[in-house]
Motif scaffolding. Structure first.
Motif, short mmCIF file in Angstrom:
data_model
loop_
_atom_site.label_atom_id
_atom_site.label_comp_id
_atom_site.label_asym_id
_atom_site.label_seq_id
_atom_site.Cartn_x
_atom_site.Cartn_y
_atom_site.Cartn_z
N GLY A 70 0.98 -1.05 -0.02
CA GLY A 70 0.01 0.16 -0.04
C GLY A 70 0.95 1.30 0.02
O GLY A 70 2.14 1.29 0.57
N ASP A 71 0.30 2.32 -0.31
CA ASP A 71 1.00 3.60 -0.48
C ASP A 71 1.22 4.09 1.09
O ASP A 71 0.16 4.06 1.89
N LEU A 72 2.17 4.93 1.09
CA LEU A 72 2.47 5.49 2.60
C LEU A 72 2.54 6.96 2.48
O LEU A 72 2.85 7.70 3.41
N LYS A 73 2.75 7.66 1.32
CA LYS A 73 2.56 8.99 1.08
C LYS A 73 1.57 9.46 1.73
O LYS A 73 0.23 9.27 1.55
N GLY A 74 1.72 10.63 2.61
CA GLY A 74 0.71 11.23 3.47
C GLY A 74 0.75 10.81 4.72
O GLY A 74 -0.20 11.38 5.76
N ASN A 75 1.38 9.64 5.20
CA ASN A 75 1.34 9.25 6.70
C ASN A 75 2.57 9.82 7.24
O ASN A 75 3.47 9.46 7.40
N ASN A 76 2.21 11.10 7.69
CA ASN A 76 3.00 11.96 8.18
C ASN A 76 3.80 11.63 9.53
O ASN A 76 4.73 11.92 9.84
N GLU A 77 3.00 10.67 10.23
CA GLU A 77 3.69 10.33 11.43
C GLU A 77 4.61 9.44 11.19
O GLU A 77 5.54 9.03 12.19
N LEU A 78 4.62 8.66 10.29
CA LEU A 78 5.88 7.76 9.72
C LEU A 78 7.14 8.61 9.68
O LEU A 78 8.09 7.65 9.63
N LEU A 79 7.35 9.75 9.22
CA LEU A 79 8.57 10.55 8.98
C LEU A 79 9.32 10.57 10.15
O LEU A 79 10.57 10.76 10.00
N VAL A 80 8.80 10.25 11.53
CA VAL A 80 9.50 10.24 12.57
C VAL A 80 10.56 9.03 12.53
O VAL A 80 11.56 9.18 13.25
N LEU A 81 10.19 7.83 11.70
CA LEU A 81 10.90 6.88 11.51
C LEU A 81 11.98 6.95 10.25
O LEU A 81 12.87 6.46 10.46
N THR A 82 11.34 7.49 9.19
CA THR A 82 11.85 7.44 7.91
C THR A 82 12.65 8.92 7.50
O THR A 82 13.57 9.02 6.80
N GLN A 83 12.20 10.10 8.12
CA GLN A 83 12.69 11.30 7.77
C GLN A 83 12.84 12.04 9.16
O GLN A 83 12.53 13.37 9.42
#
Length: 354
Positions: A59-72
Motif C-alpha cells: 500500500g501507499d505510505l505517502k501522506g502518513n506524516n507520523e511515519l516520518l519520525v522513523l523515515t525522515q
C-alpha cells in the motif's frame, strides 16, 4: 475521574500553571503545513534513501506524516526547531494520527507505540536544545481524534451503526499514551476534538495510566467547532462541551482547527466567560485557499492581529496556530501578544483538591 485536582502534584511540567498566570504562552503552528513544503515522494515517506525497512510494505505510505519520525526524523526535528526559534513555549509531537486506529489506514497499526516514543524523543530533544532558565520549553504529546467517531453512524441508513467502539479507542489511546510518556513528553494535548465520546476514551485512558503509574502530567483539551453554528460535529455547543469535560480539571481548555480566528472569536469569548481554567486558542490561518503557498488565506500579519485581539480583550492564556500556520505566523503571534496580560483564572489545577 479525578485528574490534576489530585493531592499529588504534577510529576512533569510542574511550572506550567504558574507560567500561564504570568504571561500568555505560545504553542507551535501546523506540522502538516510545514511537511507539505518538502513535497515528499512515496520513496521519501518510505525512507528508501537511507534504509530498506519499508521497501516492501504493502500500500501507499505517502501522506502518513507520523511515519516520518522513523523515515525522515531530521525533517521533523528541523520543523520543531523552527517553531522553537519563532518563540514557541510548547511544541507538539508529530503524533496526531499515531494511534493504531488511525494507522490501520496504512496497515501500520503495529508501529503506533514506536512512532509515539520516537516522536516524543525528537520533540524533547528540540526543547532541551532551546530551553533556558528564563524560557523553558515543553513537549506536548499530541493526541488526535482518529478518523473514526464513536458517536455518529457512518451509514445514513443505519443510525445505530458504529465503526469503532469506546473500548477500542481507549486501548488505542492507552498505547499512544504509553509511548509518548516513555519518550519524555511534559504534558498531553487531546486536540481537534469533534466527538466528545472519542475524547472521553482518550481521557479515560490517561486517567487509567496516571492511576497505575503514579505519573501526573498536565492535560490540555482542545475541541474544534466545525461551522458557524458554534457546535462540534457530535452536536454540543462549546458550553456543553466544557461542562461534559470540566471534571478532568485540564491545564487549558479551548479550541483549534476548522475555523480561522475571526469566526472562532464568539466561541472563545464564551469559553473565556465560563471556564475556571486557562483558555487556549490556536486557529487556522483563515479559510482554505488552494492558490496560497500554505493552502490558507491569512498571512502572519493578519492572523497575528486577530489573535492579538483575543489577548487584548483578556480572553486567552495560550495561543498558537493550526492548519496553514508556519513559523512566521508563530513569530508574529508571539511578538504581538508579548505586551498583553494573560486572562485571569481562578483555579490552579496542580494544587486545588478535586
Amino acid at each position: 475521574m479525578q485528574f490534576n485536582g489530585l493531592s499529588q502534584p504534577y510529576t512533569r511540567g510542574q511550572v506550567l500553571p504558574e507560567l500561564l498566570k504570568q504571561r500568555i504562552l505560545i504553542l507551535d503552528g501546523a506540522m502538516g503545513t510545514m511537511i507539505q513544503q518538502y513535497k515528499l515522494s512515496e520513496a521519501d515517506y518510505r525512507g528508501l534513501s537511507g534504509n530498506s525497512r519499508f521497501v516492501d510494505h504493502p500500500g501507499d505510505l505517502k501522506g502518513n506524516n507520523e511515519l516520518l519520525v522513523l523515515t525522515q526524523p531530521q525533517i521533523i526535528s528541523k520543523i520543531h526547531e523552527q517553531y522553537l526559534d519563532a518563540g514557541a513555549d510548547i511544541i507538539e509531537t508529530n503524533t496526531f494520527g499515531a494511534t493504531s486506529v488511525a494507522q490501520e489506514d496504512y496497515k501500520m497499526a503495529g508501529l503506533a507505540r514506536e512512532m509515539n516514543e520516537v516522536s516524543a524523543r525528537l520533540a524533547r530533544a528540540a526543547c532541551e536544545k532551546y530551553s533556558t532558565t528564563d524560557k523553558p520549553r515543553f513537549a506536548a504529546g499530541a493526541i488526535g481524534p482518529t478518523p473514526k467517531t464513536a458517536s455518529i453512524s457512518p451509514d445514513v441508513n443505519d443510525p445505530g451503526a458504529r465503526n469503532v467502539t469506546f473500548d477500542a479507542l481507549r486501548a488505542s489511546y492507552r498505547e499512544q499514551i504509553e509511548g509518548l510518556f516513555a519518550g519524555g513528553v511534559d504534558l498531553f494535548l487531546v486536540e481537534t476534538i469533534f466527538d466528545t465520546l472519542n475524547a472521553k476514551a482518550a481521557l479515560f485512558a490517561l486517567d487509567e495510566f496516571f492511576e497505575e503509574t503514579g505519573g501526573r502530567l498536565p492535560v490540555m483539551i482542545s475541541g474544534t467547532v466545525t461551522d458557524a453554528s458554534g457546535r462540534i460535529l457530535s452536536g454540543q455547543t462549546v458550553e456543553a462541551f466544557w461542562n461534559s469535560l470540566r471534571h478532568i480539571k485540564p491545564l487549558t481548555f479551548g479550541l483549534n482547527c476548522a475555523l480561522g480566528a475571526a469566526l472562532m472569536r464568539p466561541c472563545i469569548a464564551e469559553l473565556s466567560r465560563i471556564c475556571d481554567t486557562a483558555v487556549s486558542c490556536y486557529p487556522n490561518a483563515g479559510l482554505p485557499n488552494s492558490m496560497s503557498d500554505t493552502g490558507f488565506d491569512e498571512t502572519p500579519d493578519i492572523t497575528s492581529k486577530l489573535v492579538d485581539g483575543f489577548a487584548k480583550d483578556g480572553l486567552v492564556n495560550l495561543v498558537g496556530g493550526c492548519c496553514g500556520t508556519t513559523p512566521d505566523h508563530i513569530r508574529a503571534i508571539a511578538s504581538a501578544v508579548a505586551k498583553r496580560k494573560p486572562r485571569a483564572f481562578c483555579r490552579d489545577n496542580a494544587e486545588v483538591p478535586a
